[in-house]
Scaffold this motif. Structure first.
Motif, PDB file in Angstrom:
ATOM      1  N   PRO A  25      17.440   7.572  33.259  1.00  0.00           N
ATOM      2  CA  PRO A  25      16.744   8.860  33.132  1.00  0.00           C
ATOM      3  C   PRO A  25      17.334   9.970  33.993  1.00  0.00           C
ATOM      4  O   PRO A  25      17.192  11.151  33.649  1.00  0.00           O
ATOM      5  N   ILE A  26      17.991   9.626  35.096  1.00  0.00           N
ATOM      6  CA  ILE A  26      18.635  10.674  35.894  1.00  0.00           C
ATOM      7  C   ILE A  26      19.704  11.379  35.069  1.00  0.00           C
ATOM      8  O   ILE A  26      19.849  12.619  35.137  1.00  0.00           O
ATOM      9  N   ALA A  27      20.465  10.621  34.280  1.00  0.00           N
ATOM     10  CA  ALA A  27      21.493  11.226  33.430  1.00  0.00           C
ATOM     11  C   ALA A  27      20.862  12.153  32.404  1.00  0.00           C
ATOM     12  O   ALA A  27      21.406  13.223  32.087  1.00  0.00           O
ATOM     13  N   VAL A  28      19.701  11.773  31.873  1.00  0.00           N
ATOM     14  CA  VAL A  28      19.023  12.601  30.876  1.00  0.00           C
ATOM     15  C   VAL A  28      18.485  13.880  31.517  1.00  0.00           C
ATOM     16  O   VAL A  28      18.592  14.970  30.940  1.00  0.00           O
ATOM     17  N   ILE A  29      17.909  13.756  32.700  1.00  0.00           N
ATOM     18  CA  ILE A  29      17.387  14.936  33.398  1.00  0.00           C
ATOM     19  C   ILE A  29      18.511  15.924  33.694  1.00  0.00           C
ATOM     20  O   ILE A  29      18.386  17.136  33.448  1.00  0.00           O
ATOM     21  N   ASN A  30      19.621  15.435  34.208  1.00  0.00           N
ATOM     22  CA  ASN A  30      20.730  16.322  34.533  1.00  0.00           C
ATOM     23  C   ASN A  30      21.326  16.960  33.282  1.00  0.00           C
ATOM     24  O   ASN A  30      21.723  18.132  33.296  1.00  0.00           O
ATOM     25  N   LEU A  31      21.390  16.200  32.180  1.00  0.00           N
ATOM     26  CA  LEU A  31      21.871  16.775  30.925  1.00  0.00           C
ATOM     27  C   LEU A  31      20.922  17.856  30.436  1.00  0.00           C
ATOM     28  O   LEU A  31      21.371  18.940  30.001  1.00  0.00           O
ATOM     29  N   ALA A  32      19.634  17.593  30.498  1.00  0.00           N
ATOM     30  CA  ALA A  32      18.650  18.578  30.045  1.00  0.00           C
ATOM     31  C   ALA A  32      18.754  19.867  30.849  1.00  0.00           C
ATOM     32  O   ALA A  32      18.628  20.973  30.294  1.00  0.00           O
ATOM     33  N   ARG A  33      18.993  19.749  32.131  1.00  0.00           N
ATOM     34  CA  ARG A  33      19.164  20.946  32.959  1.00  0.00           C
ATOM     35  C   ARG A  33      20.449  21.680  32.573  1.00  0.00           C
ATOM     36  O   ARG A  33      20.479  22.921  32.491  1.00  0.00           O
ATOM     37  N   GLU A  34      21.504  20.926  32.312  1.00  0.00           N
ATOM     38  CA  GLU A  34      22.800  21.530  32.006  1.00  0.00           C
ATOM     39  C   GLU A  34      22.771  22.321  30.704  1.00  0.00           C
ATOM     40  O   GLU A  34      23.385  23.386  30.599  1.00  0.00           O
ATOM     41  N   VAL A  35      22.091  21.792  29.688  1.00  0.00           N
ATOM     42  CA  VAL A  35      22.123  22.416  28.362  1.00  0.00           C
ATOM     43  C   VAL A  35      20.834  23.152  28.052  1.00  0.00           C
ATOM     44  O   VAL A  35      20.630  23.595  26.917  1.00  0.00           O
ATOM     45  N   ASP A  36      19.957  23.314  29.036  1.00  0.00           N
ATOM     46  CA  ASP A  36      18.683  24.017  28.855  1.00  0.00           C
ATOM     47  C   ASP A  36      17.877  23.391  27.720  1.00  0.00           C
ATOM     48  O   ASP A  36      17.569  24.035  26.711  1.00  0.00           O
TER      49      ASP A  36
END
Length: 286
Positions: A108-119
């Motif tokens: 889930p950390i990878a998903v959170i960081n991706l979500a932040r990166e791509v808004d």
């Protein structure tokens, strides 16, 4: 950037476009553009492909691909309780297959960081909730001896300070939700017995009336003690997962398994009024 400064920047006398992106992401993006996106089952390998497509379709304003990639990821990281339950069913099926040595979904950390990166804020509630189900030691200092072990994702493998704060507050809210649910379960029989005192004297065997107040109070007390020991003291499976706790306790005292249908339905009504599982999802969205 298009370079045309010499032969080293040309190929067959055509200008070279110098992209500062990961080669694997570019390859996945071009495959999706020319052949159409062919996403998988949202497992860890599939996430590497979809995240690259999402990252670059956002960067290069390819809206149709971005929409498809987000829709695909939302199946594993949904915003509704019904979709979350379906996601968990797939995860449990995957984990019970002894041939699978790893978790189905990405960290889930990878998903959170991706979500932040791509808004993509719609991915955050489920990702934060999934992460909150791990203890802090499992999140930040995972060891292979742990039953729930999973290695940290590739860099960036940490959260921002703001997201760390959200994680801590969310874990605190989850623990409070579990204790509140157990407390509500203990008080629900007292509420029903007070409401139905007059009916007990008639001893009517009807599904709308509790005909065994003492036995039901004993059952609820034992269930509360068991849940308190299991989730709060022993920290067994589900101790950080209020959705799991709500589902499991609901099944133990449901009308299907309880001898007293009246109290079982009273417990169901209390759960529906409080709606703990839906409110938990809503808290993560807020």
């Amino acid at each position: 950037m298009i370079s045309n400064q010499g032969l080293e920047d040309d190929m067959d006398k055509l200008p070279i476009v110098d992209l500062h992106d990961a080669a694997e992401d570019v390859g996945n993006l071009l495959s999706a553009v020319y052949d159409g996106p062919t996403f998988g089952n949202n497992n860890q390998e599939d996430f590497l492909v979809v995240s690259g497509v999402l990252r670059l379709s956002t960067k290069y304003l390819i809206d149709s691909l971005r929409t498809k990639a987000l829709a695909h990821l939302s199946k594993a990281w949904p915003t509704s309780l019904k979709e979350w339950d379906a996601r968990e069913d797939l995860a449990r099926t995957h984990e019970t297959d002894l041939t699978n040595a790893s978790h189905l979904y990405p960290h889930p950390i990878a998903v959170i960081n991706l979500a932040r990166e791509v808004d993509a804020p719609s991915l955050l509630p489920a990702a934060f909730y999934d992460l909150s189900r791990y203890s802090f030691s499992h999140i930040f200092e995972p060891t292979e001896e742990d039953q729930t072990y999973r290695p940290l994702p590739p860099a960036p493998s940490t959260l921002s300070n703001a997201d760390l704060e959200r994680l801590c507050l969310g874990k605190e809210a989850s623990q409070h939700a579990i204790t509140s649910l157990i407390t509500a379960m203990g008080s629900s029989q007292n509420v029903r017995s007070t409401q139905l005192t007059a009916s007990h004297s008639r001893r009517v065997s009807h599904t709308a009336v509790c005909v065994s107040a003492a036995a039901c109070r004993k059952d609820f007390s034992e269930l509360v003690a068991l849940a308190t020991q299991h989730y709060l003291f022993d920290r067994e499976r589900g101790c950080y997962d209020p959705l799991y706790v709500a589902e499991e306790l609901g099944q133990l005292k449901s009308a299907e398994f309880s001898e007293c249908k009246a109290c079982a339905r009273g417990w169901d009504a209390l759960k529906n009024d409080a709606n703990p599982r839906s409110s938990i999802i809503k808290q993560r969205q807020d």
